[in-house]
Design an enzyme around this catalytic site. Structure first.
Site, PDB file in Angstrom:
ATOM      1  N   GLU A  40      -5.741  -4.975   8.592  1.00  0.00           N
ATOM      2  CA  GLU A  40      -4.662  -4.006   8.758  1.00  0.00           C
ATOM      3  C   GLU A  40      -4.412  -3.742  10.234  1.00  0.00           C
ATOM      4  O   GLU A  40      -5.271  -3.965  11.082  1.00  0.00           O
ATOM      5  CB  GLU A  40      -4.992  -2.706   8.029  1.00  0.00           C
ATOM      6  CG  GLU A  40      -6.229  -1.996   8.510  1.00  0.00           C
ATOM      7  CD  GLU A  40      -6.492  -0.700   7.735  1.00  0.00           C
ATOM      8  OE1 GLU A  40      -5.696  -0.366   6.853  1.00  0.00           O
ATOM      9  OE2 GLU A  40      -7.505  -0.040   8.041  1.00  0.00           O
TER      10      GLU A  40
ATOM     11  N   ASN B   6      -4.832   5.046  -2.185  1.00  0.00           N
ATOM     12  CA  ASN B   6      -6.049   5.633  -1.627  1.00  0.00           C
ATOM     13  C   ASN B   6      -6.512   6.779  -2.524  1.00  0.00           C
ATOM     14  O   ASN B   6      -5.708   7.615  -2.932  1.00  0.00           O
ATOM     15  CB  ASN B   6      -5.788   6.164  -0.216  1.00  0.00           C
ATOM     16  CG  ASN B   6      -5.498   5.040   0.763  1.00  0.00           C
ATOM     17  OD1 ASN B   6      -6.409   4.387   1.261  1.00  0.00           O
ATOM     18  ND2 ASN B   6      -4.219   4.798   1.031  1.00  0.00           N
TER      19      ASN B   6
ATOM     20  N   GLU C 297       0.847  -1.192   0.000  1.00  0.00           N
ATOM     21  CA  GLU C 297       0.000   0.000   0.000  1.00  0.00           C
ATOM     22  C   GLU C 297       0.878   1.237   0.000  1.00  0.00           C
ATOM     23  O   GLU C 297       1.814   1.360   0.796  1.00  0.00           O
ATOM     24  CB  GLU C 297      -0.908   0.039   1.223  1.00  0.00           C
ATOM     25  CG  GLU C 297      -1.809   1.284   1.237  1.00  0.00           C
ATOM     26  CD  GLU C 297      -2.730   1.373   2.441  1.00  0.00           C
ATOM     27  OE1 GLU C 297      -3.513   2.345   2.511  1.00  0.00           O
ATOM     28  OE2 GLU C 297      -2.663   0.478   3.308  1.00  0.00           O
TER      29      GLU C 297
ATOM     30  N   GLU D  60      -8.330   2.090  -3.247  1.00  0.00           N
ATOM     31  CA  GLU D  60      -8.995   1.980  -1.948  1.00  0.00           C
ATOM     32  C   GLU D  60      -9.832   3.227  -1.676  1.00  0.00           C
ATOM     33  O   GLU D  60      -9.363   4.357  -1.858  1.00  0.00           O
ATOM     34  CB  GLU D  60      -7.967   1.801  -0.822  1.00  0.00           C
ATOM     35  CG  GLU D  60      -7.232   0.476  -0.868  1.00  0.00           C
ATOM     36  CD  GLU D  60      -6.405   0.248   0.388  1.00  0.00           C
ATOM     37  OE1 GLU D  60      -6.568   1.036   1.358  1.00  0.00           O
ATOM     38  OE2 GLU D  60      -5.603  -0.699   0.416  1.00  0.00           O
TER      39      GLU D  60
ATOM     40  N   ASP E 276     -11.741   0.592   2.242  1.00  0.00           N
ATOM     41  CA  ASP E 276     -10.789   0.764   3.335  1.00  0.00           C
ATOM     42  C   ASP E 276     -11.532   0.994   4.645  1.00  0.00           C
ATOM     43  O   ASP E 276     -12.645   1.520   4.665  1.00  0.00           O
ATOM     44  CB  ASP E 276      -9.885   1.961   3.016  1.00  0.00           C
ATOM     45  CG  ASP E 276      -8.666   2.009   3.926  1.00  0.00           C
ATOM     46  OD1 ASP E 276      -8.355   0.990   4.568  1.00  0.00           O
ATOM     47  OD2 ASP E 276      -8.011   3.071   3.982  1.00  0.00           O
TER      48      ASP E 276
END
Length: 673
Positions: free
Chosen positions: A620, A501, A442, A533, A563
């Site tokens: 996460e 993101n 990520e 995300e 997310d």
């Protein structure tokens, strides 16, 4: 009603009741219009040409007020769909105890065609009746001689009832005398233009633009020609112009000119007068620190709060910039003092802008005269007091300190420079399976500060939003993440996905989907290697554009993931409605495994539903081995967190691949950034 005499007439005869229902038609009417008896009992309005509808409705509604109807020219529908031209005249007759409108008609279809071909005067009459503008002939003594069809269509006036009526009767009573003087002063063969309010059949007045031609000396016309068109939009524009002449266009409060006029009127009513000036502390610094949009929001908030204060005989104004002025009529100075306290309490409250709380302070200065002689002296006294407060740094002028402003301004300058010199860049945190194999990374924004070291998103995002650079930061991270994905593929790790993101405002832009795929192509990145995300709370009510962009990405192979799933207070069934490929379990639920029953149960439910929907599920914030083990027992196969690796530079990530081993030390227990 039918009689042998009527049935034998060579002209059509039609009988209609007051509700417009067709009750009778003689043989000739049936022949001319191609009707049969099945037509009886239907509304006559269904058979009238749309352009003739207003004149028919108007005549029917006023027929009882006339002894005998005027000759009308209309078009009626033939059974074969064509239009038949009729001249007809009607009157009310009592038949079998019921009132019936009896219409004697004449078929003029052939004559109408002949007149049209030969340019007869009826063609001109038809043109006049069907034009959009209103036209009337007015006699020398001011009476209406005739009107065209537009007057009936737009205002509903029956031409038979309006004939011979004084023209001024249809004007607003406040306009009559002035318009009469204008028309009477008009010289022969001259034209005059003016605006006036014209009354419709229901009594409503409409602002119209008039043109009057004096053709009394013309041997053919011999009348005034009055033409008009409704100009409501023009009146609205003029009203707006009048409003803006005395009001501030940003806040809607009085401007300086409007305030001075209204305050003089207030002063003329007698009694004492108090003035108050309101100033926003360090407003220029607020603009520089947070940006002009936040400054505008502060101005709007102050204006709204001042405008909402309910106080007898109170005037509120904005003189410009951040200076607001109030005036109140009072017999004592105590009233302006009380108002001052009210303003201090109600106006200087923080506001929320883009999810951030913005605090500001105000200064106030007042003046009062029991017998005011003029506004200027009151304004000067209040202005002098305000200047004194500023010089002496009155406690009410507190707020953001100059040191804090200068420090924050320096940080904003540093952020702008960091964007230009490459200090803003993504670090990559691996996403691994239970054996430590890296399946994805990520991209997380970092600031590689030359003095303070590597700064996380918590340091960057607030500054970026204040400086209006949030979009630029996101663009930089996306650009570099796409390039890193291409590096992964070139190094033989093309199966390792790269998560980025995306701000909800960006994905709601129509251009996002195509732009994202074009940037993949430019960077040499396979779209199927990318995962977009989006935070769950931003997907509770996605718009059509957002959903369309998500579909575009998925068709190109790019995966879409939710997310921080579980924090949006939506039902798990929400997953069924969204075009997504995976979810991330929020770190707060991971931290609660085996500690908080609610977090444990929700995590288990998310994993179960994800498995049944064939969605990828990443946990996460995994920091401890037992968290990984409990998640794996419940079916989780992908993990992200400090147990495996922090976010790090792309070069270091490439050295880790393809597999990393979990490690436990003091740093590993730190929360994931």
């Amino acid at each position: 009603m039918p009689t042998p005499t009527v049935d034998a007439l060579s002209d059509p005869v039609i009988g209609v009741d007051p509700q417009g229902i067709l009750r009778y038609g003689n043989e000739r009417a049936m022949e001319v219009l191609g009707w049969d008896t099945n037509i009886l009992g239907t509304s006559v309005l269904d058979l009238i040409h749309p352009d003739d509808m207003n004149i028919v409705v108007s005549s029917m509604s006023t027929v009882l007020d006339k002894s005998f109807g005027q000759l009308l020219r209309i078009r009626a529908r033939h059974s074969r769909g064509m239009w038949v031209h009729l001249e007809l005249r009607g009157s009310v007759q009592t038949v079998d105890g019921d009132d019936l409108i009896v219409l004697v008609a004449r078929d003029t279809t052939d004559r109408h065609q002949l007149d049209f071909d030969q340019g007869d005067v009826d063609v001109l009459r038809s043109v006049m009746d069907n034009m959009h503008g209103m036209v009337a002939l007015m006699t020398e003594d001011g009476r209406v001689r005739s009107i065209n069809g537009a007057v009936t269509r737009l205002l509903g006036h029956d031409p038979e009832l309006i004939r011979n009526q004084p023209f001024v009767k249809f004007l607003h009573e406040d306009d009559r005398e002035e318009i009469l003087d204008i028309v009477q002063a008009l010289a022969p063969a001259s034209t005059v233009n003016f605006d006036a309010r014209l009354r419709d059949a229901n009594g409503t007045h409409h602002v119209c633009e008039f043109t009057v031609n004096n053709l009394l000396d013309d041997p053919i016309v011999g009348n005034y020609i009055v033409s008009a068109q409704i100009a409501t939009s023009l009146a609205d524009a003029r009203n707006l112009a009048d409003f803006l002449a005395e009001h501030d266009n940003r806040t809607g409060l009085l401007n300086r000119d409007g305030f001075m006029r209204a305050a003089r009127d207030l002063m003329a009513d007698g009694g004492g007068l108090g003035l108050m000036i309101i100033d926003i502390v360090q407003f220029r610094s607020i603009n520089e620190l947070y940006g002009e949009p936040v400054g505008d929001a502060v101005l709007t908030a102050v204006a709204q709060r001042i405008g909402q204060i309910s106080w007898p005989d109170l005037l509120t104004a904005r003189f410009g910039g951040d200076e607001f002025v109030m005036a109140v009529r009072s017999s004592t100075e105590a009233s302006i003092a009380m108002l001052r306290e009210r303003v201090r309490r109600d106006v200087a409250r923080s506001i929320a802008v883009d999810e951030h709380e913005v605090n500001f302070a105000i200064r106030t200065a007042t003046s009062f005269e029991a017998q005011p002689q003029g506004l200027d002296s009151l304004l000067v006294r209040a202005s002098n007091e305000l200047m004194s407060i500023k010089r002496n740094a009155d406690p009410e002028s507190g707020g953001i300190s100059f040191d804090a402003i200068n420090q924050r301004r320096a940080q904003l300058d540093q952020l702008r420079a960091a964007l230009n010199n490459g200090e803003i860049q993504p670090f990559y945190q691996p996403i691994v399976d239970v054996d430590g194999n890296v399946r994805a990374v990520e991209a997380l924004v970092r600031w590689v500060h030359p003095v303070r070291g590597v700064l996380g998103v918590g340091e960057i995002l607030p500054l970026a939003q204040m400086a209006g650079l949030a979009e630029s930061v996101d663009e930089r991270v996306l650009e570099m993440a796409l390039a890193f994905a291409a590096r992964l593929e070139a190094a033989g790790h093309g199966t390792v996905e790269v998560h980025v993101n995306v701000d909800p405002k960006v994905i709601a832009s129509p251009a996002f989907g195509p732009s994202f795929l074009e940037r993949c192509q430019t960077a040499g990145t396979n779209p199927s290697q990318m995962v977009v995300e989006i935070t769950e709370t931003d997907l509770l009510a996605p718009g059509a554009t957002s959903l369309s962009n998500m579909d575009k990405l998925r068709r190109a192979g790019t995966h879409v993931s939710i997310d921080d799933f579980g924090t949006g207070y939506s039902s798990l069934a929400h997953l069924l409605e969204l075009p997504v490929d995976g979810v991330k379990i929020d770190r707060r639920f991971v931290a609660g495994i085996d500690i908080d029953p609610a977090a444990t149960n929700l995590t288990t439910a998310i994993l179960g539903l994800s498995d049944s929907l064939k969605l990828t599920c990443v946990a996460e914030g995994v920091e401890q081995p037992y968290q990984r083990d409990r998640l794996a027992e419940r079916g989780c196969s992908l993990f992200q967190g400090w147990l495996f690796a922090p976010a790090t530079h792309g070069d270091e990530v490439l050295q880790m691949l393809p597999r990393i081993s979990p490690t436990i030390d003091d740093d590993a227990r730190a929360p994931s950034p």
